[in-house]
Each structure stands twice: as C-alpha cells, then as structure tokens.
Write a protein that holds these residues in place. Structure first.
Motif, PDB file in Angstrom:
ATOM      1  N   SER A   1      22.580   5.477 -64.086  1.00 51.19           N
ATOM      2  CA  SER A   1      21.381   6.051 -64.728  1.00 51.19           C
ATOM      3  C   SER A   1      21.563   7.554 -64.918  1.00 51.19           C
ATOM      4  CB  SER A   1      20.146   5.776 -63.862  1.00 51.19           C
ATOM      5  OG  SER A   1      20.297   6.384 -62.602  1.00 51.19           O
ATOM      6  N   LEU A   2      20.638   8.150 -65.644  1.00 47.28           N
ATOM      7  CA  LEU A   2      20.701   9.594 -65.931  1.00 47.28           C
ATOM      8  C   LEU A   2      20.691  10.406 -64.627  1.00 47.28           C
ATOM      9  CD1 LEU A   2      20.518  11.748 -68.268  1.00 47.28           C
ATOM     10  CD2 LEU A   2      18.055  11.772 -67.823  1.00 47.28           C
TER      11      LEU A   2
ATOM     12  N   SER B   1      18.713   1.843 -66.331  1.00 49.10           N
ATOM     13  CA  SER B   1      17.965   2.812 -67.126  1.00 49.10           C
ATOM     14  C   SER B   1      18.769   3.281 -68.334  1.00 49.10           C
ATOM     15  CB  SER B   1      17.495   3.976 -66.239  1.00 49.10           C
ATOM     16  OG  SER B   1      16.484   4.681 -66.908  1.00 49.10           O
ATOM     17  N   MET B   2      19.344   4.503 -68.337  1.00 44.75           N
ATOM     18  CA  MET B   2      20.228   4.914 -69.430  1.00 44.75           C
ATOM     19  C   MET B   2      21.383   3.913 -69.546  1.00 44.75           C
ATOM     20  SD  MET B   2      22.297   8.521 -69.794  1.00 44.75           S
ATOM     21  CE  MET B   2      23.275   8.276 -68.306  1.00 44.75           C
TER      22      MET B   2
ATOM     23  N   ILE C   1      12.973   4.670 -74.006  1.00 44.93           N
ATOM     24  CA  ILE C   1      12.503   5.258 -72.745  1.00 44.93           C
ATOM     25  C   ILE C   1      11.833   6.598 -73.046  1.00 44.93           C
ATOM     26  CG2 ILE C   1      13.127   6.057 -70.440  1.00 44.93           C
ATOM     27  CD1 ILE C   1      15.571   4.233 -70.519  1.00 44.93           C
TER      28      ILE C   1
ATOM     29  N   TRP D   1      12.239  14.397 -73.719  1.00 46.51           N
ATOM     30  CA  TRP D   1      13.692  14.539 -73.501  1.00 46.51           C
ATOM     31  C   TRP D   1      14.206  15.856 -74.067  1.00 46.51           C
ATOM     32  CZ3 TRP D   1      15.026  11.878 -69.730  1.00 46.51           C
ATOM     33  CH2 TRP D   1      14.552  10.581 -69.540  1.00 46.51           C
TER      34      TRP D   1
ATOM     35  N   ARG E   1      13.277  18.480 -71.644  1.00 45.40           N
ATOM     36  CA  ARG E   1      14.105  18.440 -70.429  1.00 45.40           C
ATOM     37  C   ARG E   1      15.506  18.987 -70.709  1.00 45.40           C
ATOM     38  NH1 ARG E   1      14.750  13.419 -66.262  1.00 45.40           N
ATOM     39  NH2 ARG E   1      12.596  13.005 -66.862  1.00 45.40           N
TER      40      ARG E   1
ATOM     41  N   ARG F   1      10.030  10.696 -59.187  1.00 45.34           N
ATOM     42  CA  ARG F   1      10.278   9.908 -60.401  1.00 45.34           C
ATOM     43  C   ARG F   1      11.095   8.649 -60.085  1.00 45.34           C
ATOM     44  NH1 ARG F   1      12.203  14.846 -62.324  1.00 45.34           N
ATOM     45  NH2 ARG F   1      14.302  13.953 -62.554  1.00 45.34           N
ATOM     46  N   TRP F   2      11.870   8.710 -59.016  1.00 46.73           N
ATOM     47  CA  TRP F   2      12.858   7.661 -58.757  1.00 46.73           C
ATOM     48  C   TRP F   2      12.448   6.628 -57.704  1.00 46.73           C
ATOM     49  CZ3 TRP F   2      18.075  10.837 -58.254  1.00 46.73           C
ATOM     50  CH2 TRP F   2      18.479  11.282 -59.530  1.00 46.73           C
TER      51      TRP F   2
ATOM     52  N   LEU G   1      18.982  10.080 -75.088  1.00 47.37           N
ATOM     53  CA  LEU G   1      17.753   9.341 -74.782  1.00 47.37           C
ATOM     54  C   LEU G   1      16.643   9.689 -75.784  1.00 47.37           C
ATOM     55  CD1 LEU G   1      17.930   9.625 -70.904  1.00 47.37           C
ATOM     56  CD2 LEU G   1      17.958   7.512 -72.212  1.00 47.37           C
TER      57      LEU G   1
ATOM     58  N   VAL H   1       8.502   4.836 -64.743  1.00 49.58           N
ATOM     59  CA  VAL H   1       9.324   5.382 -65.833  1.00 49.58           C
ATOM     60  C   VAL H   1       9.644   4.284 -66.847  1.00 49.58           C
ATOM     61  CG1 VAL H   1      11.485   6.552 -66.416  1.00 49.58           C
ATOM     62  CG2 VAL H   1      10.349   7.071 -64.249  1.00 49.58           C
TER      63      VAL H   1
ATOM     64  N   HIS I   1      11.904   3.335 -59.672  1.00 49.74           N
ATOM     65  CA  HIS I   1      12.830   3.353 -60.812  1.00 49.74           C
ATOM     66  C   HIS I   1      14.277   3.015 -60.449  1.00 49.74           C
ATOM     67  CE1 HIS I   1      14.285   4.279 -64.736  1.00 49.74           C
ATOM     68  NE2 HIS I   1      14.948   5.338 -64.358  1.00 49.74           N
TER      69      HIS I   1
HETATM   70  O1  LIG Z   1      16.993   7.177 -65.244  1.00 50.32           O
HETATM   71  C1  LIG Z   1      17.370   7.239 -66.426  1.00 50.32           C
HETATM   72  O2  LIG Z   1      18.516   6.914 -66.773  1.00 50.32           O
HETATM   73  C2  LIG Z   1      16.426   7.665 -67.509  1.00 50.32           C
HETATM   74  C3  LIG Z   1      15.042   7.915 -67.004  1.00 50.32           C
HETATM   75  C4  LIG Z   1      15.025   9.127 -66.162  1.00 50.32           C
HETATM   76  O3  LIG Z   1      15.594  10.108 -66.511  1.00 50.32           O
HETATM   77  C5  LIG Z   1      14.331   9.150 -64.892  1.00 50.32           C
HETATM   78  C6  LIG Z   1      14.177  10.571 -64.436  1.00 50.32           C
HETATM   79  O4  LIG Z   1      15.095  11.118 -63.839  1.00 50.32           O
HETATM   80  O5  LIG Z   1      13.126  11.125 -64.743  1.00 50.32           O
END
Ligand SMILES: O=C(O)CCC(=O)CC(=O)O
Length: 263
Positions: free
Chosen positions: A33-34, A99-100, A128, A134, A137, A156-157, A192, A218, A243
């Motif tokens: 994931s990201l 996720s990604m 997403i 994005w 960010r 978030r995770w 993304l 998420v 997540h």
């Molecule tokens: O987790 C991902 O690959 C995309 C969603 C994300 O960036 C979750 C986050 O770190 O906010």
C-alpha cells in the motif's frame, strides 16, 4: 537484496524484490500500500511460502525501489509487475495487493488477464478518495517532507484498539512511512489522483477475492461491495480491522487469502 532492472533505456528503474518459498510452486505476487514496503507482508510470508513461490516487491517510489521522474500512473505500476514477472521468467501468477496495490491488481486483472491466475484485492476501491485530496497530499510532502503524513498515519491505518494494543507494530509502520522518499511517495499520490478503474472492473475475468476491513474509513466495506457486484463471480471476506488489514488482523487475513488461493 535483489533488484530487477526494468524499462527501456529512457524509462529504466530498479525494482527491489524478495522471493520466499520454492520456485517449483505456483507464484503469488504481493503488492504494498501507499507509504509502506515489502516488509508489510511479514506476518503472511512464512505461511504463504509453504504453498507458494512468494514474490514481494517495493512499488516504485517506495522502499528500496527507484522512483521514475515525474508522476506515476496505475498503468505504470501494473506494467512494473509484468516486467518483474518477465524478469523472473514467470508466465502467470496470482496477485494480492493492498489499497494502492489493489488498484494495481485491478489494472492487471482488466489489462493483463493472461498473466493473472487469481486476484486478491484487499482494502481497496475502484477509485480511492478524490483527486484534490491526493494532489494536496503530493504537494504537502514535496514541500515539507514525510513527517506531516507520518504523524497522523496511525489513525488512518488502524483502529484505536490496535494502536493501544500493538504500539511496536504501529511504530514500525510509521517509521517506514517517515523514511520513504518524498518524491517517490508524491508520484504515487499523483497516480492515485488519476486512478479511476470503475469502467474496467467488469472486464476482470480472474477468480477474485475482495478483502475488506470492517472498520476501514479509507476504503470502506461499501467500496469492496461495489467491486464484488461488478467483478464476475467475485467473493468477499470481511476481517476485523481498519485500513491495513493484513497487519491489524494478520491471522484472519492470511486465512482468507490462503483459503481462496488454495480452493
Ligand atoms: O493505502 C493506500 O495505498 C492508499 C490510501 C492511503 O493512502 C491511506 C493513507 O495513508 O491515508
């Protein structure tokens, strides 16, 4: 640590990867994931390697893999996987992405079906978030580095309960995020921002499992349901997590993936 050199002379990057298990077994590719790296699969690898040749890699711009110059696209990330399979001389593999990584899997399932055996799309969606988020960010990390996104990543995770119970695991994931190359991370935020695989979901023909964290804010259970309804024959498994569900609910995640891949 092995690296695959992929791309032509103009686009060449080095992709960092690692293999576990016997090459004689069917291959499964794991895609992060990201803001994480191939270490995120720590809890799954030994069990998967008992039955599979496991190939993990750092998505471009992450971990020890190079970043290409400029914004990446989900197509770039999908083509990286095909190039890695070519480099390793693997014709067809199952693929599991978070996720990604799940977006990369959706692209592969729709555009490179002949290389994909089974598909696990975990903690993901066909689209997403929103492009503006994005883009903001990406601009933030380009201007100020990784600390701003690392400081609030746990919320978030992971669920609050997991953050309290497993401070060591949370701290390791945050340290990995903080150490990412800001430009590499930002270039994947660019991917993304533009990724919208809603039109191609119905073209996926590989047997597909959606894994969703019950408490994921998420990429929600509704996002996974949306994909399940459009990917012919897709199944879905809910795990008790937010997540990054393979870390928060490692045993349930591993079981769901194995049951699907071995069925
Ligand atoms: O987790 C991902 O690959 C995309 C969603 C994300 O960036 C979750 C986050 O770190 O906010």
């Amino acid at each position: 640590m092995p690296f695959a050199e992929i791309g032509d002379h103009a686009t060449r990057i080095r992709l960092h990867y690692r293999t576990d298990g016997s090459r004689s077994r069917p291959c499964v590719v794991l895609s992060n994931s990201l803001g994480t790296d191939l270490g995120m699969w720590h809890a799954q690898v030994d069990r998967l390697a008992a039955d599979f040749f496991v190939v993990r890699y750092d998505t471009r711009g992450h971990g020890q893999s190079d970043s290409a110059r400029g914004p990446a696209s989900i197509e770039d990330l999908g083509r990286d996987v095909i190039a890695l399979l070519d480099f390793l001389d693997i014709r067809k593999a199952s693929f599991c992405g978070i996720s990604m990584g799940g977006l990369t899997g959706q692209w592969l399932g729709a555009h490179a079906a002949y290389r994909i055996d089974r598909l696990v799309l975990a903690d993901t969606a066909a689209k997403i978030g929103a492009a503006a988020g994005w883009n903001a960010r990406a601009a933030q990390v380009r201007a100020s580095g990784m600390d701003a996104v690392a400081d609030n990543a746990p919320a978030r995770w992971f669920t609050p309960g997991f953050i309290d119970r497993e401070p060591g695991k949370v701290a390791r994931m945050v340290a990995t995020l903080r150490a990412q190359d800001a430009e590499g991370y930002a270039s994947c935020c660019d991917a993304l921002a533009h990724a919208d695989l809603r039109e191609s979901a119905g073209q996926i023909t590989a047997p597909t499992l959606l894994v969703a964290g019950e408490f994921d804010p998420v990429t929600t259970v509704a996002d996974a349901e949306w994909l399940r309804e459009r990917i012919p024959g897709a199944r879905m498994s809910l795990v008790p997590a937010s997540h990054i569900s393979n870390v928060e609910a490692e045993a349930a995640f591993t079981r769901a993936v194995l049951d699907f891949l071995l069925a």
